[in-house]
Write a protein that holds these residues in place. Structure first.
Motif, PDB file in Angstrom:
ATOM      1  N   LEU A 112      35.555  65.589  -7.571  1.00 46.47           N
ATOM      2  CA  LEU A 112      36.257  64.608  -6.744  1.00 46.47           C
ATOM      3  C   LEU A 112      35.328  63.414  -6.595  1.00 46.47           C
ATOM      4  CD1 LEU A 112      37.637  66.980  -3.959  1.00 46.47           C
ATOM      5  CD2 LEU A 112      38.942  65.936  -5.828  1.00 46.47           C
ATOM      6  N   ARG A 113      35.637  62.327  -7.255  1.00 44.02           N
ATOM      7  CA  ARG A 113      34.768  61.151  -7.269  1.00 44.02           C
ATOM      8  C   ARG A 113      34.797  60.375  -5.944  1.00 44.02           C
ATOM      9  NH1 ARG A 113      32.670  63.452 -11.014  1.00 44.02           N
ATOM     10  NH2 ARG A 113      33.126  63.026 -13.179  1.00 44.02           N
ATOM     11  N   LYS A 114      35.931  60.439  -5.247  1.00 47.30           N
ATOM     12  CA  LYS A 114      36.077  59.653  -4.015  1.00 47.30           C
ATOM     13  C   LYS A 114      35.532  60.426  -2.822  1.00 47.30           C
ATOM     14  CE  LYS A 114      40.146  57.236  -5.687  1.00 47.30           C
ATOM     15  NZ  LYS A 114      41.587  57.038  -5.495  1.00 47.30           N
ATOM     16  N   GLU A 115      34.629  59.791  -2.082  1.00 44.84           N
ATOM     17  CA  GLU A 115      34.011  60.435  -0.932  1.00 44.84           C
ATOM     18  C   GLU A 115      35.047  60.868   0.100  1.00 44.84           C
ATOM     19  OE1 GLU A 115      30.627  59.738   2.508  1.00 44.84           O
ATOM     20  OE2 GLU A 115      31.057  58.116   1.113  1.00 44.84           O
ATOM     21  N   ASP A 116      36.049  60.022   0.355  1.00 44.36           N
ATOM     22  CA  ASP A 116      37.042  60.382   1.364  1.00 44.36           C
ATOM     23  C   ASP A 116      37.829  61.630   0.958  1.00 44.36           C
ATOM     24  OD1 ASP A 116      38.312  58.765  -0.642  1.00 44.36           O
ATOM     25  OD2 ASP A 116      39.984  58.382   0.712  1.00 44.36           O
ATOM     26  N   GLU A 117      38.077  61.821  -0.329  1.00 44.63           N
ATOM     27  CA  GLU A 117      38.752  63.034  -0.777  1.00 44.63           C
ATOM     28  C   GLU A 117      37.890  64.266  -0.521  1.00 44.63           C
ATOM     29  OE1 GLU A 117      39.941  62.650  -4.878  1.00 44.63           O
ATOM     30  OE2 GLU A 117      41.779  61.590  -4.319  1.00 44.63           O
ATOM     31  N   ARG A 118      36.600  64.155  -0.797  1.00 48.34           N
ATOM     32  CA  ARG A 118      35.700  65.283  -0.553  1.00 48.34           C
ATOM     33  C   ARG A 118      35.631  65.615   0.935  1.00 48.34           C
ATOM     34  NH1 ARG A 118      32.708  62.217  -4.269  1.00 48.34           N
ATOM     35  NH2 ARG A 118      31.245  61.543  -2.657  1.00 48.34           N
ATOM     36  N   VAL A 119      35.457  64.591   1.769  1.00 45.48           N
ATOM     37  CA  VAL A 119      35.370  64.796   3.221  1.00 45.48           C
ATOM     38  C   VAL A 119      36.655  65.443   3.739  1.00 45.48           C
ATOM     39  CG1 VAL A 119      35.294  63.575   5.438  1.00 45.48           C
ATOM     40  CG2 VAL A 119      33.700  62.955   3.614  1.00 45.48           C
ATOM     41  N   ASN A 120      37.781  64.947   3.290  1.00 40.06           N
ATOM     42  CA  ASN A 120      39.062  65.458   3.787  1.00 40.06           C
ATOM     43  C   ASN A 120      39.352  66.880   3.312  1.00 40.06           C
ATOM     44  OD1 ASN A 120      39.531  63.077   5.194  1.00 40.06           O
ATOM     45  ND2 ASN A 120      40.633  62.138   3.507  1.00 40.06           N
ATOM     46  N   VAL A 121      39.056  67.194   2.063  1.00 44.74           N
ATOM     47  CA  VAL A 121      39.330  68.556   1.582  1.00 44.74           C
ATOM     48  C   VAL A 121      38.387  69.556   2.253  1.00 44.74           C
ATOM     49  CG1 VAL A 121      37.879  68.726  -0.520  1.00 44.74           C
ATOM     50  CG2 VAL A 121      40.104  69.864  -0.429  1.00 44.74           C
ATOM     51  N   ILE A 122      37.167  69.160   2.546  1.00 45.99           N
ATOM     52  CA  ILE A 122      36.237  70.038   3.256  1.00 45.99           C
ATOM     53  C   ILE A 122      36.734  70.272   4.687  1.00 45.99           C
ATOM     54  CG2 ILE A 122      33.878  70.256   4.161  1.00 45.99           C
ATOM     55  CD1 ILE A 122      33.017  68.715   1.534  1.00 45.99           C
ATOM     56  N   ALA A 123      37.240  69.235   5.332  1.00 43.24           N
ATOM     57  CA  ALA A 123      37.813  69.398   6.673  1.00 43.24           C
ATOM     58  C   ALA A 123      38.993  70.359   6.625  1.00 43.24           C
ATOM     59  CB  ALA A 123      38.241  68.044   7.236  1.00 43.24           C
ATOM     60  N   TYR A 124      39.823  70.226   5.615  1.00 43.84           N
ATOM     61  CA  TYR A 124      40.969  71.134   5.444  1.00 43.84           C
ATOM     62  C   TYR A 124      40.495  72.569   5.249  1.00 43.84           C
ATOM     63  CZ  TYR A 124      45.020  73.314   3.195  1.00 43.84           C
ATOM     64  OH  TYR A 124      46.051  74.162   2.847  1.00 43.84           O
ATOM     65  N   LEU A 125      39.520  72.764   4.369  1.00 38.33           N
ATOM     66  CA  LEU A 125      39.012  74.110   4.113  1.00 38.33           C
ATOM     67  C   LEU A 125      38.383  74.725   5.359  1.00 38.33           C
ATOM     68  CD1 LEU A 125      37.490  73.602   0.556  1.00 38.33           C
ATOM     69  CD2 LEU A 125      39.582  74.857   1.159  1.00 38.33           C
ATOM     70  N   ALA A 126      37.793  73.895   6.203  1.00 41.20           N
ATOM     71  CA  ALA A 126      37.151  74.385   7.434  1.00 41.20           C
ATOM     72  C   ALA A 126      38.153  74.991   8.411  1.00 41.20           C
ATOM     73  CB  ALA A 126      36.373  73.264   8.110  1.00 41.20           C
ATOM     74  N   THR A 127      39.443  74.727   8.198  1.00 35.19           N
ATOM     75  CA  THR A 127      40.448  75.279   9.102  1.00 35.19           C
ATOM     76  C   THR A 127      40.800  76.720   8.763  1.00 35.19           C
ATOM     77  OG1 THR A 127      42.362  74.500   7.828  1.00 35.19           O
ATOM     78  CG2 THR A 127      41.444  72.991   9.487  1.00 35.19           C
ATOM     79  N   PHE A 128      40.278  77.218   7.638  1.00 38.40           N
ATOM     80  CA  PHE A 128      40.586  78.590   7.208  1.00 38.40           C
ATOM     81  C   PHE A 128      39.399  79.506   7.448  1.00 38.40           C
ATOM     82  CE2 PHE A 128      43.367  75.840   4.832  1.00 38.40           C
ATOM     83  CZ  PHE A 128      44.593  76.477   4.938  1.00 38.40           C
ATOM     84  N   GLU A 129      39.637  80.537   8.242  1.00 34.73           N
ATOM     85  CA  GLU A 129      38.594  81.517   8.506  1.00 34.73           C
ATOM     86  C   GLU A 129      38.586  82.538   7.381  1.00 34.73           C
ATOM     87  OE1 GLU A 129      39.320  83.062  12.394  1.00 34.73           O
ATOM     88  OE2 GLU A 129      39.199  81.085  13.318  1.00 34.73           O
ATOM     89  N   ASN A 130      37.642  83.458   7.398  1.00 39.08           N
ATOM     90  CA  ASN A 130      37.525  84.458   6.345  1.00 39.08           C
ATOM     91  C   ASN A 130      38.791  85.264   6.102  1.00 39.08           C
ATOM     92  OD1 ASN A 130      34.930  84.021   5.349  1.00 39.08           O
ATOM     93  ND2 ASN A 130      34.015  85.175   7.011  1.00 39.08           N
ATOM     94  N   GLU A 131      39.532  85.568   7.130  1.00 40.90           N
ATOM     95  CA  GLU A 131      40.705  86.404   6.988  1.00 40.90           C
ATOM     96  C   GLU A 131      42.009  85.616   6.884  1.00 40.90           C
ATOM     97  OE1 GLU A 131      40.299  89.635   6.422  1.00 40.90           O
ATOM     98  OE2 GLU A 131      38.161  89.233   6.644  1.00 40.90           O
ATOM     99  N   GLY A 132      41.926  84.313   6.702  1.00 39.42           N
ATOM    100  CA  GLY A 132      43.142  83.501   6.614  1.00 39.42           C
ATOM    101  C   GLY A 132      43.128  82.443   7.673  1.00 39.42           C
ATOM    102  N   SER A 133      44.275  81.832   7.890  1.00 41.45           N
ATOM    103  CA  SER A 133      44.326  80.731   8.860  1.00 41.45           C
ATOM    104  C   SER A 133      44.913  81.180  10.174  1.00 41.45           C
ATOM    105  CB  SER A 133      45.144  79.584   8.297  1.00 41.45           C
ATOM    106  OG  SER A 133      46.477  79.990   8.091  1.00 41.45           O
TER     107      SER A 133
END
Length: 133
Positions: A112-133
């Motif tokens: 992902l070349r765009k910094e905002d895409e990386r920041v946003n997808v990481i924020a999205y992934l942070a909403t999922f715990e080990n056992e799901g959302s």
């Protein structure tokens, strides 16, 4: 003028407010859209299973290469043995260009070349715990 300044400050704060974890900046709604690029190989949420890539539930804060049932490249195994943890900063570096970050990784995604895409997808992934959302 003052109204414009206040509006600008509020808009700048929205990505931080949008995170579920509160400590991972980014816009989770935009991150969900970016994650569409990842769905062919990765899954998140309740009932997620390993695909070509591992399940990404709980990735933020997890030690590299530790999803049960997934066969990691020797490169990621070595990073795991060294105790590397997927912090938002490490994930951002990896997602910029995975093959440069971890030479020998099986991940064929160009990055992902765009910094905002990386920041946003990481924020999205942070909403999922080990056992799901």
């Amino acid at each position: 003028m003052l109204r414009t300044v206040i509006s600008t400050i509020c808009l700048m704060a929205l990505p931080v407010i949008a995170t579920a974890e509160g400590d991972v900046p980014g816009d989770t709604a935009k991150g969900e859209k970016v994650f569409r690029k990842c769905k062919a190989c990765h899954a998140v949420g309740e009932g997620a299973e390993n695909k070509v890539g591992p399940v990404l539930n709980g990735i933020v804060g997890r030690q590299v290469g530790t999803v049960d049932g997934f066969s990691y490249s020797d490169t990621l195994v070595a990073l795991s043995d060294g105790g590397l943890v997927w912090t938002p900063e490490e994930l951002a570096a990896f997602l910029t260009k995975p093959r440069d970050y971890a030479k020998g990784t099986k991940m064929s995604f160009a990055g992902l070349r765009k910094e905002d895409e990386r920041v946003n997808v990481i924020a999205y992934l942070a909403t999922f715990e080990n056992e799901g959302s």
